[in-house]
Every structure is written in C-alpha cells, then in structure tokens.
Design an enzyme around this catalytic site. Structure first.
Site, PDB file in Angstrom:
ATOM      1  N   HIS A  29      -0.634  17.777  48.264  1.00 28.99           N
ATOM      2  CA  HIS A  29       0.161  17.351  47.073  1.00 28.99           C
ATOM      3  C   HIS A  29      -0.136  15.839  46.998  1.00 28.99           C
ATOM      4  CE1 HIS A  29       3.946  17.314  44.796  1.00 28.99           C
ATOM      5  NE2 HIS A  29       3.806  16.220  45.211  1.00 28.99           N
ATOM      6  N   GLU A  30       0.025  15.118  48.073  1.00 26.74           N
ATOM      7  CA  GLU A  30      -0.037  13.415  47.947  1.00 26.74           C
ATOM      8  C   GLU A  30      -1.546  13.020  47.327  1.00 26.74           C
ATOM      9  OE1 GLU A  30       2.592  12.132  47.531  1.00 26.74           O
ATOM     10  OE2 GLU A  30       3.892  13.229  48.573  1.00 26.74           O
TER      11      GLU A  30
ATOM     12  N   HIS B  74       3.101  15.789  38.649  1.00 31.06           N
ATOM     13  CA  HIS B  74       3.923  17.177  39.320  1.00 31.06           C
ATOM     14  C   HIS B  74       3.703  18.078  38.122  1.00 31.06           C
ATOM     15  CE1 HIS B  74       6.269  14.380  41.790  1.00 31.06           C
ATOM     16  NE2 HIS B  74       5.452  15.077  42.653  1.00 31.06           N
TER      17      HIS B  74
ATOM     18  N   TYR C 220       7.423  21.497  41.540  1.00 28.16           N
ATOM     19  CA  TYR C 220       8.849  21.274  42.459  1.00 28.16           C
ATOM     20  C   TYR C 220       9.266  22.601  42.903  1.00 28.16           C
ATOM     21  CZ  TYR C 220       9.905  16.473  40.699  1.00 28.16           C
ATOM     22  OH  TYR C 220      10.002  14.955  40.634  1.00 28.16           O
TER      23      TYR C 220
ATOM     24  N   HIS D 218      -2.096  13.545  43.738  1.00 27.21           N
ATOM     25  CA  HIS D 218      -1.538  12.279  43.307  1.00 27.21           C
ATOM     26  C   HIS D 218      -2.706  11.311  42.996  1.00 27.21           C
ATOM     27  CE1 HIS D 218       2.418  13.595  42.192  1.00 27.21           C
ATOM     28  NE2 HIS D 218       2.883  13.386  43.331  1.00 27.21           N
TER      29      HIS D 218
END
Length: 507
Positions: free
Chosen positions: A174-175, A184, A230, A178
């Site tokens: 996930h990071e 997101h 999310y 980014h």
C-alpha cells in the site's frame, strides 16, 4: 458535504495544518501487532485487519501530519495529476527504483519487506534495486507509523513501515503504491458511481480524509478489492456503522488485507506502460488458461501467472496440457515455481507435449506459472484449476520422507492433505512406512490415509489405511506417480505416520 478538490489543495497550500490533523485526534481502533514467523513470512493468524484499519492503528498517536490517513505531502507539489512525479523508464523498458532498508529492521524483517517488493518485480516492469549512489531513492525505515509520499519526489524520500504494526505484505505494498504515484481507491474522481460515503458516521474533523481527488483513472474500472481501498468502517465514530457503502450492492467486500489485487497490477502496468504479459490470481480458487494469453498478449514470448491463495498451500491441477512439442522443450514449455518468483524452487521444470501433469502442491500459498512459446500458438492449449489445501507437498527427488502434518507431534483436527510423489518416466515408487498411528476405525471413516495409484484423487486406490489393524508396510505404484490423501476429523488426534520412499526402474 463533498467539497471540491480545488478548495482542498488551496487550503493545503495556504493552511496545511487546518487539514492535516494530528492522528492523535482521530478515532482509535483495537490494538494490533503484526508478527513474523521464523522464516520472515507473515503470521496470518495474527493479521486479521484490513490494510487501512491496520495503518490507522499503527499511526495513532503519530506526530506526523498526514493527508488521507497515510499520505505525506510536499507543499507546492501538484498531487492530483502530476506529470513529473513518475519514476523514469530505462531503455530496456524497466523502471528501476533504488531503495534502502534501515538497519533498524532485523534480517527476517528485511527479508519480509523484500518479498513484498518482489511482487512488483514479478508482475510489472517496476524493478526495486539496492541503492548505491542515487540521489532519488526510497528510504524504507521503521518510522512513526505507516505512511509515504505520493510519487517520486526527486530526492531521498522516506517510506515509513513501523516494526510495530506495519510489517504486513498488504501494508508495505500500500505505501509503496503511494510512492509509485497512486492515491486511495475510494478517493478516485468517479467514486460516487461506486460507493456512498456515510458522512453522518464520520466526525467532521475527519471529513477531509474522505474527499475525492481529481485523479487520472487510466480507463481501468473501479476496484473494490484494491489494496488501496479503505475498509468499510474507516473513520467510523459509531461502532458497527459503516462509513463506505458499495453500490448498487452494499454487501460487496471492500478492505482486504492480502496485498495487490489484479486491477492494482493492471494500473501499475498502464501508468508505467509496462509491456508485460502477467496475471495475478488470488482468492480461494480459480483457473488459468491459454485463452487468457491469446486474447491480450499473443505477441509476447513469455507469460506469467502468480497464484496466491488466501491461506494454507496452493494446489494446481492441469485439466488440459497440450503444449507444442519441441526438442528438449526449448521453444515452448511451462515451468512452475514453488513460490512467487523465478528464484523460487522449481516444481515443474520445462514441460511440453501432450501429457497428464500430476497435482502440484506448493510449500506455501504462492505458486508462479511461466509459459514460454515460439511461433506455434495454434498448437498449444492448457487449462489449470487452482485452490488451497491444508497440507501436503510435491516430491520429485529420489529418496525422501513424507509424514502426516505435525509429525512427530499430534496431527491437527480437520486436516486435508494432498501429497504428490512424482518419479521420472520409466520408474515406479516404493513407499515404506516406518510409523503409523491413526484413530481406531474398522471402516476407516474418521482419520485415514488414501493412497492413489496415479496423479489424481480419482485414480485407482492402492489402499485406505487407518489405526493398527490397517497398518501398511510397503506400497508400490504401477507408474511414476503416487498420490497420498490424508484426512482427519474433529476427534482423537494421534501421532500420524512417517514413510520413506524411493524410485526404482519399471520392470
């Protein structure tokens, strides 16, 4: 309630602290710590949160000011549709991204982070390389929580994956997404077509974390299963009340914890123009076939399928295998690896022709299938089904030992194991039991071992064995494949079995 993104970024530029609230003011979630096994793999039994809930848990109390929960911002940087924040592509078509791992991590933790990065290398043109002297690189360290910048900043950029809560494959990926330039999923500019935000269950101070962004959606459909989505209850101020409701079907699952989704992979390849035939197959079960390749990547010389089942071990069964026959399988072949990369051990090595392939059981939940071809696509057809199995394995080397799960300790309840013994052509398999102790049952209905004379669970049985009155001594296959199926129920766990095997030339 849904404010315009232009207003948000004007506020970020003029009054950043008005929008980037300290995480200590946000809703707390249950304590959670990720644990790694001795080999550096993730302990799934203690990693039950979805990715973003885990991120928020790890970020609570952090003094880092973050946007959308885990995004660090460079003031003045256009963070909507940047054209200069992508990592550059080299002449060979690869996107080399230098990185360094902090000495704060143990060797097992470093190994685990590198395994999470390996998925990008396997499935896309993104290649993570150890930093030498590059000025722009990812400085991956155990900071205060889990967070990252958006895209390439042009200098050393911190990616925080705290040792206390962030060391999960999904969180790391996930990071890193980014850092590759992705926001997101539910903040996409078109998200209102796919989800409703339940503002009444979100504290006003957290509304900015649910705002839309003027994103470039790459012509790829909305992905409820994205590792960038999310969870259903993100920022909820009321227990049991969802803040994100998929539509038109509210029961659609969002907020998974396993890592990249298939559409995540497609988005990376589209954004970075990766000319690579690759598929990510996840979930409990599914299939792969040559038609997937023909329909989209017929000009590619190689195609790969990374299979990742949600738990236990990956099992692969080829229902159809007819790959163009070439001398020593030099031009057209299929190779299967016991893991997520080509550096993993080989389960099936350069096989071609028309033949029956035995069931393949990986040592973990990953399996990589590689198909190479020349100019003979019309002569090739294959189809395989994948699923998960509790235990078992694939044994192709002469002289070895197979055991029940947990041996010499008690085997577990509800175990269903599949073990394949596969000798070279022209050989038979001799199986000698050195220990055997299963639950007493005259009909072998409860805990039992079935030995099949062949490569399928439906192949003829060489025997069904249980308890002392059914103790096998030596079992010999008629061909070069033998299959062992072990089953246990909920009662009376025993020590199980241990057997030595070896190969002999067929008489």
């Amino acid at each position: 309630m849904d404010h315009q993104i232009s207003v948000i970024f004007l506020g970020l530029w003029l009054f950043p602290q008005a929008f980037l609230l300290p995480l200590s003011n946000r809703k707390r979630v249950d304590d959670h710590t990720v644990s790694l096994l001795s080999d550096g793999s993730e302990d799934e039994e203690h990693t039950s949160m979805d990715v973003f809930t885990q991120i928020l848990q790890s970020n609570k109390g952090s003094m880092m000011r973050l946007y959308h929960g885990d995004i660090a911002m460079n003031l003045g940087l256009s963070a909507t549709k940047c054209t200069d924040c992508l990592w550059p592509k080299s002449a060979d078509g690869k996107v080399n991204i230098p990185y360094s791992l902090s000495s704060d991590f143990t060797n097992n933790e470093k190994k685990f982070i590198e395994k999470a990065l390996q998925d990008f290398t396997t499935l896309t043109c993104i290649q993570f390389v150890q930093r030498s002297t590059e000025e722009a690189f990812l400085d991956i360290a155990s900071g205060s929580g889990c967070w990252s910048y958006i895209g390439k900043t042009g200098e050393s950029q911190f990616v925080s994956v705290s040792r206390n809560g962030c060391l999960a494959r999904g969180v790391i990926q996930h990071e890193v997404l980014h850092a590759l330039g992705f926001y997101h999923e539910q903040s996409r500019s078109d998200r209102d077509n796919y989800v409703d935000i339940m503002w009444q269950y979100i504290n006003e101070g957290d509304w900015e974390n649910m705002e839309k962004i003027d994103t470039e959606n790459l012509g790829i459909e909305y992905d409820y299963s994205s590792v960038m989505h999310y969870g259903r209850y993100a920022y909820s101020n009321t227990s049991g009340k969802a803040t994100i409701s998929p539509k038109p079907e509210p029961s659609v699952t969002i907020g998974q914890r396993y890592g990249l989704s298939e559409l995540d992979v497609q988005k990376i390849k589209k954004l970075y123009d990766c000319e690579l035939c690759s598929f990510l197959l996840t979930g409990i079960n599914g299939s792969l076939e040559s038609e997937n390749f023909y329909s989209a990547f017929s000009s590619a010389s190689h195609c790969i399928w990374l299979i990742r089942v949600n738990k236990n071990k990956a099992l692969l069964q080829f229902d159809t295998f007819d790959v163009h026959l070439s001398t020593s399988c030099t031009t057209d072949y299929i190779t299967v690896y016991d893991g997520a990369s080509r550096e993993s051990p080989v389960l099936l090595d350069r096989v071609c022709g028309n033949q029956e392939i035995p069931l393949l059981v990986a040592s973990g939940n990953d399996m990589l299938v590689v198909f190479a071809h020349g100019m003979t696509l019309g002569d090739t057809k294959f189809k395989a089904l994948y699923s998960s199995v509790d235990c078992g394995g694939t044994y192709t080397k002469d002289n070895g030992t197979v055991t029940s799960p947990g041996y010499p300790d008690l085997y577990p309840n509800y175990a269903n194991c599949v073990t394949t013994l596969w000798a070279p052509k022209g050989h038979q398999i001799v199986l000698n039991f050195t220990f055997f102790d299963l639950e007493l049952s005259t009909e072998c209905l409860y805990d039992y071992l079935i030995i099949n004379d062949g490569s399928r669970t439906t192949s003829p049985e060489l025997g069904r064995f249980c308890c002392d009155v059914h103790v096998p001594t030596t079992v010999v296959s008629s061909g070069n494949v033998m299959l062992l199926q072990f089953h246990s129920d909920i009662w009376f766990n025993k020590l199980g079995y241990s057997a030595d095997y070896f190969f002999v030339k067929s008489s």
